[in-house]
Write an enzyme that holds these catalytic residues in place. Structure first.
Site, PDB file in Angstrom:
ATOM      1  N   HIS A 193      -3.706  -5.665   1.601  1.00 10.86           N
ATOM      2  CA  HIS A 193      -3.000  -5.625   2.545  1.00 10.86           C
ATOM      3  C   HIS A 193      -3.958  -7.209   3.127  1.00 10.86           C
ATOM      4  O   HIS A 193      -4.638  -8.026   3.172  1.00 10.86           O
ATOM      5  CB  HIS A 193      -3.816  -4.445   3.540  1.00 10.86           C
ATOM      6  N   CYS A 245       0.608  -0.982  -0.387  1.00 13.38           N
ATOM      7  CA  CYS A 245      -0.155   0.166  -0.040  1.00 13.38           C
ATOM      8  C   CYS A 245       1.198   1.586   0.011  1.00 13.38           C
ATOM      9  O   CYS A 245       1.663   1.212  -1.317  1.00 13.38           O
ATOM     10  CB  CYS A 245      -0.936   0.259   1.353  1.00 13.38           C
TER      11      CYS A 245
END
Length: 487
Positions: free
Chosen positions: A427, A330
């Protein structure tokens, strides 16, 4: 109609989240329909829910403990700090506003209605709702407009159990002092107390419990010994997952100033043959690391500047020259590229900054946040992956042609030509055992843990811990049917 009980702390980090998770699993094991609830949480460690929003990671764990799916109603107000004085305000899973602390204080009374609405919906489908407070009710300077502790307890008509932390010392003063400083009406909402994190023979604190009961008039729900497996549960603070096991595969994780969604690290830290080393500012990235993992960030551009200020950019290039591997997730993925552009000033003023230049990609920040639970395939091995996406920005470039994940037909991630540097937006991917085994084995690490099974087993051990040392029968007697807000 459900009953409810609220666990408030005599201070921050007294173990409320873990105790609520343990109570939830213990009551679920008794056959009750349990729902966790936290009116207001402050954390950049968020979870994505099936109803398309985000809540604090601790409430997602408590939902798992209760054997129900996480839902945005379980944490209707989530504060995600972006600076020392401001935060994103997430209401019922969606972005409400970005506010400075003083402006948030003014808006809190307006947030009581959605908070009570979410609470009511949870009550409608449960036997009992176990509520977690935030910080401490003894912070009476924050009482006006409060939605996190006694303000919520008053509005919803929920009784309170006060939890103290003996590991810090001064627990008698924590409990008695809280009663002393609270307004009389708030103190009357506390129906009992318990002590957490005791090391040694709990009988040695019998006299202390007597003093607290005599001073406060509150009954005791017990003394909880230190739960040795607490480190195996997903961490609320990144430092709680640091594990130095010495030999084995070493992963270095720079602690970013606004580190976010670091639950990516929990399954790695659970592996006996893997050492996760959290690198504090002021420390160099270690030369003996096998992999450097750059985690998510709530403020990517600011954290990238801090990364350089620490000299970690130089350390990272040396790590790669030694043959080490790098993974960015991310915000960490965005940092690895050639450039990050924020034309709308989402993270501050409009600007474009150079990235670390280790992946041939560029990122453009966009105002639309992507929130999704995702299933993917790890392309090198075909291993299934489950995770979630929670990010601003779009990343494109030549290295995206070497994507290493397939998200339902959509290529995801980027890889350098030599494969040493990778990045992606997904994630939670290391929670998938087959993927974790495939990914780490390619780098020379051995995987031994079935993470989901182990996590569930730890929650069951926590439930036994609660049943043994905490008076759940008294808790159920003290729980009350809440007052609803339908106006």
């Amino acid at each position: 109609m459900a009953k409810a009980i609220m666990i408030q702390g005599a201070g921050s980090n007294v173990g409320k989240s873990m105790v609520v998770a343990g109570i939830a699993r213990a009551l679920a094991n008794r056959g009750l329909s349990v729902r966790p609830f936290k009116p207001q949480n402050m954390s950049n460690n968020a979870a994505v829910t099936e109803d398309g929003g985000e809540i604090g990671r601790a409430q997602a764990l408590q939902a798992l403990a209760a054997r129900v799916a996480p839902h945005t109603d379980m944490n209707p107000v989530l504060l995600k700090p972006e600076t020392d004085t401001g935060a994103q305000v997430i209401v019922q899973g969606k972005l409400f506003a970005t506010l400075r602390a003083r402006d948030y204080s003014k808006s809190k009374p307006d947030l009581m209605r959605p908070t009570l609405e979410s609470f009511q919906r949870l009550c409608d489908g449960a036997d009992i709702v176990v509520v977690e407070g935030a910080g401490s009710p003894a912070e009476v300077n924050l009482r006006r407009g409060d939605i996190a502790n006694m303000g919520f307890a008053e509005a919803a008509g929920v009784p309170v159990i006060l939890l103290g932390d003996i590991d810090r010392g001064g627990v008698i003063a924590q409990i008695v002092g809280t009663q002393t400083i609270l307004p009389e009406a708030d103190a009357a909402r506390i129906k009992g107390f318990a002590i957490n994190k005791f090391r040694g023979d709990v009988r040695l604190f019998d006299d202390g419990m007597t003093v607290i009961t005599q001073r406060t008039g509150w009954p005791s729900l017990g003394v909880l010994p230190w739960f040795a497996d607490a480190w195996r549960l997903p961490a609320e603070d990144v430092m709680d997952i640091a594990s130095s096991k010495g030999d084995g595969f070493k992963i270095a994780v720079p602690r970013l100033g606004r580190i976010a969604n670091f639950d990516d690290l929990d399954p790695l830290a659970a592996e006996p043959g893997v050492s996760v080393d959290i690198i504090e500012p002021g420390r160099a990235l270690p030369g003996d690391a096998d992999m450097v993992l750059i985690p998510g960030s709530k403020s990517t551009i600011a954290d990238l500047a801090d990364f350089r200020a620490q000299g970690w950019d130089i350390d990272l290039k040396a790590h790669i020259r030694r043959g080490g591997h790098v993974l960015g997730i991310c915000g960490g993925y965005q940092m690895l590229g050639r450039e990050i552009s924020d034309p709308d000033g989402i993270e501050g003023g409009p600007e474009t900054v150079p990235g670390l230049g280790l992946l041939d990609v560029v990122t453009v920040m966009t105002p639309q946040k992507r929130l999704a639970l995702s299933r993917a395939t790890y392309l090198p091995s075909g291993a299934p992956v489950e995770g979630y996406e929670i990010h601003l920005g779009e990343t494109t470039g030549p290295d995206c042609a070497r994507a290493w994940l397939d998200l339902s037909g959509r290529a995801e991630g980027a890889s350098s030509r030599n494969g040493q540097v990778r990045g992606c937006y997904l994630h939670g991917l290391f929670g998938s055992d087959a993927f974790r085994a495939a990914y780490l084995s390619q780098l020379g690490a051995q995987v031994q843990v079935a993470y989901s099974d182990e996590l569930d087993a730890v929650l069951d051990r926590l439930a036994v811990h609660i049943e043994t040392h905490f008076d759940l029968d008294l808790l159920l007697r003290l729980a009350q049917r809440p007052r609803y807000c339908n106006s």
